[in-house]
Design a protein around this motif. Structure first.
Motif, PDB file in Angstrom:
ATOM      1  N   ASP A   1       9.543  11.409   0.246  1.00 45.70           N
ATOM      2  CA  ASP A   1       8.977  12.575  -0.442  1.00 45.70           C
ATOM      3  C   ASP A   1       7.483  12.434  -0.720  1.00 45.70           C
ATOM      4  O   ASP A   1       6.852  13.378  -1.196  1.00 45.70           O
ATOM      5  CB  ASP A   1       9.730  12.850  -1.741  1.00 45.70           C
ATOM      6  CG  ASP A   1       9.674  11.686  -2.725  1.00 45.70           C
ATOM      7  OD1 ASP A   1       9.171  10.598  -2.351  1.00 45.70           O
ATOM      8  OD2 ASP A   1      10.134  11.850  -3.868  1.00 45.70           O
ATOM      9  N   ARG A   2       6.920  11.264  -0.427  1.00 47.76           N
ATOM     10  CA  ARG A   2       5.471  11.087  -0.596  1.00 47.76           C
ATOM     11  C   ARG A   2       4.702  11.205   0.724  1.00 47.76           C
ATOM     12  O   ARG A   2       3.478  11.136   0.730  1.00 47.76           O
ATOM     13  CB  ARG A   2       5.173   9.721  -1.225  1.00 47.76           C
ATOM     14  CG  ARG A   2       5.644   9.582  -2.660  1.00 47.76           C
ATOM     15  CD  ARG A   2       5.110   8.321  -3.298  1.00 47.76           C
ATOM     16  NE  ARG A   2       5.541   8.190  -4.682  1.00 47.76           N
ATOM     17  CZ  ARG A   2       5.100   7.269  -5.529  1.00 47.76           C
ATOM     18  NH1 ARG A   2       4.210   6.372  -5.108  1.00 47.76           N
ATOM     19  NH2 ARG A   2       5.540   7.216  -6.761  1.00 47.76           N
ATOM     20  N   ILE A   3       5.433  11.351   1.824  1.00 49.01           N
ATOM     21  CA  ILE A   3       4.788  11.418   3.137  1.00 49.01           C
ATOM     22  C   ILE A   3       4.518  12.872   3.503  1.00 49.01           C
ATOM     23  O   ILE A   3       5.392  13.736   3.402  1.00 49.01           O
ATOM     24  CB  ILE A   3       5.672  10.768   4.219  1.00 49.01           C
ATOM     25  CG1 ILE A   3       5.957   9.307   3.866  1.00 49.01           C
ATOM     26  CG2 ILE A   3       5.001  10.864   5.582  1.00 49.01           C
ATOM     27  CD1 ILE A   3       6.915   8.626   4.826  1.00 49.01           C
ATOM     28  N   VAL A   4       3.299  13.133   3.929  1.00 43.40           N
ATOM     29  CA  VAL A   4       2.903  14.451   4.430  1.00 43.40           C
ATOM     30  C   VAL A   4       2.559  14.285   5.907  1.00 43.40           C
ATOM     31  O   VAL A   4       1.589  13.611   6.252  1.00 43.40           O
ATOM     32  CB  VAL A   4       1.685  15.005   3.661  1.00 43.40           C
ATOM     33  CG1 VAL A   4       1.329  16.401   4.183  1.00 43.40           C
ATOM     34  CG2 VAL A   4       1.963  15.043   2.165  1.00 43.40           C
TER      35      VAL A   4
ATOM     36  N   VAL B   1       0.839  -1.200   0.000  1.00 46.42           N
ATOM     37  CA  VAL B   1       0.000   0.000   0.000  1.00 46.42           C
ATOM     38  C   VAL B   1       0.873   1.249   0.000  1.00 46.42           C
ATOM     39  O   VAL B   1       0.622   2.203  -0.754  1.00 46.42           O
ATOM     40  CB  VAL B   1      -0.950   0.003   1.211  1.00 46.42           C
ATOM     41  CG1 VAL B   1      -1.729   1.318   1.279  1.00 46.42           C
ATOM     42  CG2 VAL B   1      -1.911  -1.176   1.148  1.00 46.42           C
ATOM     43  N   LEU B   2       1.911   1.265   0.830  1.00 47.67           N
ATOM     44  CA  LEU B   2       2.787   2.431   0.916  1.00 47.67           C
ATOM     45  C   LEU B   2       3.494   2.687  -0.419  1.00 47.67           C
ATOM     46  O   LEU B   2       3.687   3.838  -0.823  1.00 47.67           O
ATOM     47  CB  LEU B   2       3.819   2.235   2.025  1.00 47.67           C
ATOM     48  CG  LEU B   2       3.257   2.169   3.456  1.00 47.67           C
ATOM     49  CD1 LEU B   2       4.363   1.833   4.448  1.00 47.67           C
ATOM     50  CD2 LEU B   2       2.559   3.462   3.845  1.00 47.67           C
ATOM     51  N   ARG B   3       3.875   1.633  -1.128  1.00 43.34           N
ATOM     52  CA  ARG B   3       4.539   1.804  -2.426  1.00 43.34           C
ATOM     53  C   ARG B   3       3.593   2.363  -3.477  1.00 43.34           C
ATOM     54  O   ARG B   3       4.018   3.114  -4.364  1.00 43.34           O
ATOM     55  CB  ARG B   3       5.115   0.468  -2.903  1.00 43.34           C
ATOM     56  CG  ARG B   3       6.378   0.027  -2.170  1.00 43.34           C
ATOM     57  CD  ARG B   3       7.102  -1.061  -2.956  1.00 43.34           C
ATOM     58  NE  ARG B   3       6.240  -2.215  -3.189  1.00 43.34           N
ATOM     59  CZ  ARG B   3       6.174  -3.272  -2.384  1.00 43.34           C
ATOM     60  NH1 ARG B   3       6.925  -3.313  -1.286  1.00 43.34           N
ATOM     61  NH2 ARG B   3       5.381  -4.283  -2.656  1.00 43.34           N
ATOM     62  N   ARG B   4       2.336   1.976  -3.388  1.00 41.56           N
ATOM     63  CA  ARG B   4       1.384   2.352  -4.432  1.00 41.56           C
ATOM     64  C   ARG B   4       0.679   3.685  -4.164  1.00 41.56           C
ATOM     65  O   ARG B   4       0.041   4.243  -5.061  1.00 41.56           O
ATOM     66  CB  ARG B   4       0.348   1.240  -4.610  1.00 41.56           C
ATOM     67  CG  ARG B   4       0.916   0.033  -5.337  1.00 41.56           C
ATOM     68  CD  ARG B   4       0.091  -1.221  -5.121  1.00 41.56           C
ATOM     69  NE  ARG B   4       0.597  -2.334  -5.927  1.00 41.56           N
ATOM     70  CZ  ARG B   4       1.703  -3.023  -5.649  1.00 41.56           C
ATOM     71  NH1 ARG B   4       2.428  -2.703  -4.592  1.00 41.56           N
ATOM     72  NH2 ARG B   4       2.094  -4.014  -6.425  1.00 41.56           N
ATOM     73  N   ALA B   5       0.767   4.201  -2.960  1.00 43.39           N
ATOM     74  CA  ALA B   5       0.079   5.437  -2.621  1.00 43.39           C
ATOM     75  C   ALA B   5       0.786   6.646  -3.240  1.00 43.39           C
ATOM     76  O   ALA B   5       2.004   6.763  -3.167  1.00 43.39           O
ATOM     77  CB  ALA B   5       0.005   5.596  -1.106  1.00 43.39           C
TER      78      ALA B   5
ATOM     79  N   ARG C   1       8.742   5.480  11.183  1.00 44.16           N
ATOM     80  CA  ARG C   1       8.415   4.064  11.060  1.00 44.16           C
ATOM     81  C   ARG C   1       7.987   3.734   9.622  1.00 44.16           C
ATOM     82  O   ARG C   1       8.312   2.671   9.088  1.00 44.16           O
ATOM     83  CB  ARG C   1       7.288   3.698  12.030  1.00 44.16           C
ATOM     84  CG  ARG C   1       7.656   3.776  13.497  1.00 44.16           C
ATOM     85  CD  ARG C   1       8.704   2.732  13.869  1.00 44.16           C
ATOM     86  NE  ARG C   1       8.241   1.388  13.539  1.00 44.16           N
ATOM     87  CZ  ARG C   1       9.015   0.449  13.033  1.00 44.16           C
ATOM     88  NH1 ARG C   1      10.288   0.694  12.774  1.00 44.16           N
ATOM     89  NH2 ARG C   1       8.518  -0.753  12.765  1.00 44.16           N
ATOM     90  N   LEU C   2       7.268   4.645   8.982  1.00 42.98           N
ATOM     91  CA  LEU C   2       6.817   4.410   7.608  1.00 42.98           C
ATOM     92  C   LEU C   2       8.003   4.341   6.646  1.00 42.98           C
ATOM     93  O   LEU C   2       8.037   3.504   5.742  1.00 42.98           O
ATOM     94  CB  LEU C   2       5.851   5.518   7.176  1.00 42.98           C
ATOM     95  CG  LEU C   2       4.502   5.557   7.911  1.00 42.98           C
ATOM     96  CD1 LEU C   2       3.745   6.830   7.558  1.00 42.98           C
ATOM     97  CD2 LEU C   2       3.664   4.330   7.574  1.00 42.98           C
ATOM     98  N   VAL C   3       8.979   5.210   6.847  1.00 44.49           N
ATOM     99  CA  VAL C   3      10.177   5.189   6.001  1.00 44.49           C
ATOM    100  C   VAL C   3      10.929   3.878   6.194  1.00 44.49           C
ATOM    101  O   VAL C   3      11.420   3.268   5.225  1.00 44.49           O
ATOM    102  CB  VAL C   3      11.080   6.400   6.320  1.00 44.49           C
ATOM    103  CG1 VAL C   3      12.421   6.278   5.595  1.00 44.49           C
ATOM    104  CG2 VAL C   3      10.385   7.696   5.906  1.00 44.49           C
TER     105      VAL C   3
END
Length: 410
Positions: free
Chosen positions: A180-183, A154-158, A171-173
């Motif tokens: 650069d996709r995390i806000v 999911v994280l790769r495709r978002a 933790r997400l990284v």
């Protein structure tokens, strides 16, 4: 004037259910609708105990019956599937420019698949790291591996990933999300509902715990601590509102250690919860250290701060630092003895006027730092930017295609 963005929100939690996730997505839907976007919410039929509240104006809420556990929660793999499998068809039949999905990753993966089929962007709202939670529950290795694979997929495709804190972002990284996709938008509470101006629900002396009662919170620590001060404070009570997987265990511990002094009020509306928090000597918040949730900053802390009521936090550094730096109450080690000492101090502060003196300052901190509306506006910008990025990509592709077909033949 830009055309409205068609947004679909897919989540098992949505108002009138009483949970942090429902509050977050309800606020997001309201902000998107207010800015003129077309908002459809694909969610569940609420449980019988949910308070009756109207849907936000301009938001098309489409509900689906699901399996729930004995406490009325959509919690457990079978329960998740009862929402996620029908969600495939529901999303296929819904027109949208951008999809928003929240945990669990099973829901995120369904939304990612349909978004990919329709060539639309997905915004994933990562309020926590689900794999960490599965590990903390002692799940079998195969379950952890599958959940980690799903969450990473999911994280790769978002197109955009919404994080509620710097700790969650880290933790997400580590899980493989592109930084650069995390806000990072923070977390918040509805400061229009949770306010110091509400009337206290009772003039009695009591401590209050509101919201989910789960294994990773283990709120029985407050009962065990209360039992240590109960005799010296015969007029003080302990009140629980909400529900969760360990509620039956809490009732058993209460009957054994403090019979007749601990009350369970069930699930109440946010407005009623506010009144109980407003009248309390302190609001109780806990996170069990070392089981994968050390990064958590529970919204219970924000709810208490917004009413000006002191927080008694038991748990690891992230939540403790929040309480200490904001002067929101007391943060102590996760032991009954430390909690009992803090209860004594907070009762003393309620009596000597310290609590009343600090109330406006704590409420002002909440207004400035954790307004749910401000958080929702930041998320809404990320959602509309994801849709706009897709439009720019399509326009660029169209221009290139047009330029290619117009080349002169040799």
């Amino acid at each position: 004037m830009t055309a409205p963005v068609r947004v679909v929100i897919a989540s098992r939690l949505f108002p009138p259910e009483v949970s942090a996730g429902a509050f977050r997505l309800g606020a997001l839907a309201r902000v998107l609708a207010e800015q003129g976007d077309d908002v459809v919410v694909l969610t569940t039929t609420p449980p019988a105990h949910a308070p009756v509240t109207p849907d936000a104006p301009g938001v098309d809420v489409r509900r689906w019956p699901v399996l729930r556990d004995s406490g009325g929660n959509v919690r457990g793999y079978v329960q998740y599937m009862s929402f996620d499998i029908p969600l495939l068809a529901r999303l296929i039949g819904t027109r949208f420019d951008v999809a928003v999905a929240e945990s669990p990753p099973t829901t995120g993966l369904v939304a990612a698949i349909i978004a990919a089929i329709k060539r639309r962007p997905l915004v994933y709202y990562a309020a926590d790291v689900w794999t960490d939670g599965v590990i903390s529950m002692g799940a079998p290795g195969i379950v952890v591996s599958v959940m980690r694979w799903m969450e990473r997929a999911v994280l790769r495709r978002a197109r955009s990933i919404i994080s509620v804190s710097d700790e969650v972002t880290e933790r997400l990284v580590l899980l493989g999300a592109a930084a650069d996709r995390i806000v990072t938008v923070g977390n918040g509470i509805d400061t229009e509902i949770f306010s110091p101006d509400v009337e206290p629900a009772s003039n009695d002396e009591y401590f209050v715990y509101t919201g989910t009662m789960s294994e990773w919170q283990q709120p029985d620590i407050f009962i065990r601590a209360f039992a240590q001060i109960a005799k010296e404070n015969p007029g003080v009570r302990l009140r629980f509102f909400g529900q969760g997987a360990v509620e039956a265990q809490l009732k058993q511990v209460a009957e054994e250690l403090a019979p007749g002094r601990v009350e369970f009020g069930g699930v109440v509306s946010p407005a009623e919860s506010t009144s109980w928090i407003r009248g309390a000597a302190a609001a109780l918040v806990s996170i069990v250290p070392g089981i994968g949730y050390d990064f958590a900053k529970p919204t219970k802390t924000y709810a208490a701060a917004a009413t000006g009521t002191p927080v008694l936090f038991a748990g690891p550094a992230a939540g403790a630092d929040l309480v200490r730096t904001g002067e929101l109450g007391l943060a102590v080690d996760f032991t009954p003895e430390a909690v009992a000492d803090a209860m004594r101090q907070l009762l003393s502060e309620a009596h000597d006027g310290t609590t009343a003196l600090m109330r406006p300052r704590r409420a002002a901190w909440a207004q400035q730092n954790v307004s749910l509306r401000a958080v929702a506006e930041r998320v809404a910008r990320a959602v509309t930017q994801a849709a706009a990025a897709r439009e720019r990509k399509l326009e660029t592709s169209s221009r290139r295609s047009s330029s290619g077909t117009e080349r002169p033949t040799q």
